[in-house]
Design a protein around this motif. Sequence first.
Motif, PDB file in Angstrom:
ATOM      1  N   LEU A 177       7.995 -11.458  -1.492  1.00  0.00           N
ATOM      2  CA  LEU A 177       8.608 -10.132  -1.487  1.00  0.00           C
ATOM      3  C   LEU A 177       7.930  -9.166  -2.444  1.00  0.00           C
ATOM      4  O   LEU A 177       7.754  -7.983  -2.143  1.00  0.00           O
ATOM      5  CB  LEU A 177      10.094 -10.250  -1.836  1.00  0.00           C
ATOM      6  N   VAL A 178       7.541  -9.655  -3.625  1.00  0.00           N
ATOM      7  CA  VAL A 178       6.985  -8.776  -4.652  1.00  0.00           C
ATOM      8  C   VAL A 178       5.695  -8.124  -4.185  1.00  0.00           C
ATOM      9  O   VAL A 178       5.560  -6.894  -4.169  1.00  0.00           O
ATOM     10  CB  VAL A 178       6.747  -9.556  -5.966  1.00  0.00           C
ATOM     11  N   HIS A 179       4.717  -8.936  -3.816  1.00  0.00           N
ATOM     12  CA  HIS A 179       3.419  -8.399  -3.393  1.00  0.00           C
ATOM     13  C   HIS A 179       3.543  -7.565  -2.122  1.00  0.00           C
ATOM     14  O   HIS A 179       2.899  -6.510  -1.994  1.00  0.00           O
ATOM     15  CB  HIS A 179       2.423  -9.539  -3.171  1.00  0.00           C
ATOM     16  N   SER A 180       4.359  -8.033  -1.183  1.00  0.00           N
ATOM     17  CA  SER A 180       4.483  -7.324   0.090  1.00  0.00           C
ATOM     18  C   SER A 180       5.039  -5.920  -0.110  1.00  0.00           C
ATOM     19  O   SER A 180       4.505  -4.935   0.411  1.00  0.00           O
ATOM     20  CB  SER A 180       5.379  -8.111   1.055  1.00  0.00           C
ATOM     21  N   HIS A 181       6.109  -5.816  -0.885  1.00  0.00           N
ATOM     22  CA  HIS A 181       6.720  -4.504  -1.086  1.00  0.00           C
ATOM     23  C   HIS A 181       5.870  -3.611  -1.991  1.00  0.00           C
ATOM     24  O   HIS A 181       5.882  -2.385  -1.841  1.00  0.00           O
ATOM     25  CB  HIS A 181       8.127  -4.654  -1.658  1.00  0.00           C
ATOM     26  N   ALA A 182       5.145  -4.205  -2.912  1.00  0.00           N
ATOM     27  CA  ALA A 182       4.277  -3.405  -3.776  1.00  0.00           C
ATOM     28  C   ALA A 182       3.211  -2.686  -2.959  1.00  0.00           C
ATOM     29  O   ALA A 182       2.914  -1.511  -3.191  1.00  0.00           O
ATOM     30  CB  ALA A 182       3.623  -4.298  -4.834  1.00  0.00           C
ATOM     31  N   VAL A 183       2.641  -3.377  -1.974  1.00  0.00           N
ATOM     32  CA  VAL A 183       1.630  -2.764  -1.107  1.00  0.00           C
ATOM     33  C   VAL A 183       2.289  -1.832  -0.089  1.00  0.00           C
ATOM     34  O   VAL A 183       1.801  -0.721   0.166  1.00  0.00           O
ATOM     35  CB  VAL A 183       0.800  -3.846  -0.384  1.00  0.00           C
ATOM     36  N   PHE A 184       3.401  -2.271   0.479  1.00  0.00           N
ATOM     37  CA  PHE A 184       4.081  -1.483   1.515  1.00  0.00           C
ATOM     38  C   PHE A 184       4.542  -0.129   0.983  1.00  0.00           C
ATOM     39  O   PHE A 184       4.703   0.828   1.763  1.00  0.00           O
ATOM     40  CB  PHE A 184       5.268  -2.257   2.058  1.00  0.00           C
ATOM     41  N   ALA A 197      -3.476 -10.563   2.011  1.00  0.00           N
ATOM     42  CA  ALA A 197      -3.044  -9.397   1.244  1.00  0.00           C
ATOM     43  C   ALA A 197      -3.096  -8.121   2.072  1.00  0.00           C
ATOM     44  O   ALA A 197      -2.459  -7.117   1.712  1.00  0.00           O
ATOM     45  CB  ALA A 197      -3.913  -9.247  -0.004  1.00  0.00           C
ATOM     46  N   LEU A 198      -3.832  -8.148   3.170  1.00  0.00           N
ATOM     47  CA  LEU A 198      -3.936  -6.970   4.032  1.00  0.00           C
ATOM     48  C   LEU A 198      -2.774  -6.865   5.016  1.00  0.00           C
ATOM     49  O   LEU A 198      -2.606  -5.818   5.670  1.00  0.00           O
ATOM     50  CB  LEU A 198      -5.258  -7.003   4.805  1.00  0.00           C
ATOM     51  N   ILE A 199      -1.961  -7.924   5.136  1.00  0.00           N
ATOM     52  CA  ILE A 199      -0.861  -7.910   6.102  1.00  0.00           C
ATOM     53  C   ILE A 199       0.152  -6.809   5.782  1.00  0.00           C
ATOM     54  O   ILE A 199       0.503  -6.016   6.663  1.00  0.00           O
ATOM     55  CB  ILE A 199      -0.175  -9.287   6.175  1.00  0.00           C
ATOM     56  N   PRO A 200       0.659  -6.705   4.531  1.00  0.00           N
ATOM     57  CA  PRO A 200       1.607  -5.611   4.259  1.00  0.00           C
ATOM     58  C   PRO A 200       0.969  -4.233   4.357  1.00  0.00           C
ATOM     59  O   PRO A 200       1.658  -3.254   4.652  1.00  0.00           O
ATOM     60  CB  PRO A 200       2.093  -5.908   2.829  1.00  0.00           C
ATOM     61  N   LEU A 201      -0.348  -4.154   4.151  1.00  0.00           N
ATOM     62  CA  LEU A 201      -1.037  -2.866   4.323  1.00  0.00           C
ATOM     63  C   LEU A 201      -1.025  -2.469   5.799  1.00  0.00           C
ATOM     64  O   LEU A 201      -0.819  -1.292   6.137  1.00  0.00           O
ATOM     65  CB  LEU A 201      -2.471  -2.954   3.803  1.00  0.00           C
ATOM     66  N   ALA A 202      -1.224  -3.451   6.676  1.00  0.00           N
ATOM     67  CA  ALA A 202      -1.131  -3.188   8.119  1.00  0.00           C
ATOM     68  C   ALA A 202       0.287  -2.774   8.495  1.00  0.00           C
ATOM     69  O   ALA A 202       0.486  -1.863   9.313  1.00  0.00           O
ATOM     70  CB  ALA A 202      -1.548  -4.432   8.908  1.00  0.00           C
TER      71      ALA A 202
END
Length: 290
Positions: free
Chosen positions: A97-104, A153-158
């Motif tokens: 959750l942390v990394h995903s939301h930070a990028v999102f 790491a590019l998944i939440p950016l997508a």
Amino acid sequence: MVEQSNRRGIVLMVAVTFIFAMQDGISRHLAETYNVYMALMVRFWFFAAFVLTVAARSPGGLRRATRSEMPVAQLIRSVVLITEVIVMVQAFVYLGLVHSHAVFACYPLLVAALSGPVLGEKVGWRRLVAIGVGFVGVLIILQPGIGVFTPYALIPLAAALLFALYSLMTRYVGRVDPASVSFFYTGVVGAVVITVVGIWHWQNMTPGDWGWMAVLCLTAATGHFLLIKAYEVAEASAIQPFAYLQLVFASALGVLVFREELELNVMIGAAVVVSAGLFTLWRARVAAQG
């Protein structure tokens, strides 16, 4: 006539971000155990039932809710949203959750960057600079070429890009269709699309996980209902900045429940992204007023 109150709208938006963060945590739990398409299919079945109920009780009923001036665009934006949800849940599984939301959190910057070429809106140099600074924050989070960077790491950016496109298309169709029509298409089309895929991945769940699924469905309906109320009673520009609290709530859930680590680069990068996003929201408000 609904009484306008920015304070009440802010309280509702804070509640919405908390509910959506809890929803993300439940989604991560279920997606780690069961097929993500199946889990989202059940969630969207409930969401579609909620949307149909709201539409049936609204002025004009279901007939009005289905009457779009841009049905093809509504179909496309709904497909884009369900795709974004699938991608984001996968990000929860692979990155947490942390990394995903930070990028999102960079999606408002993508909206601002694409609003010019997609919607023909004017984007001033200050917002362009803020967008650039925000993406520096994303690079701080991702650390390309450093440490343990992986393509995951590019998944939440997508997902952020897909959600930005969905937001822009929502604004585009909103020029001719009321929000009730867009809301109807979002729920019903999303349920149909995910069912076509998810029905082939059905898995039996334990009674306990069916309970979590029920909570997930209730949080989805409750969150969207409160979000509608928030925008109904308050100015969008006044409450939109508080949407970033979902990053805070989701990160806290990730650390406390899922034992995720909160690295310094993620905290710094997220702070840069959020600051840039808040600045672009403020500049958009200034531009709209003058």
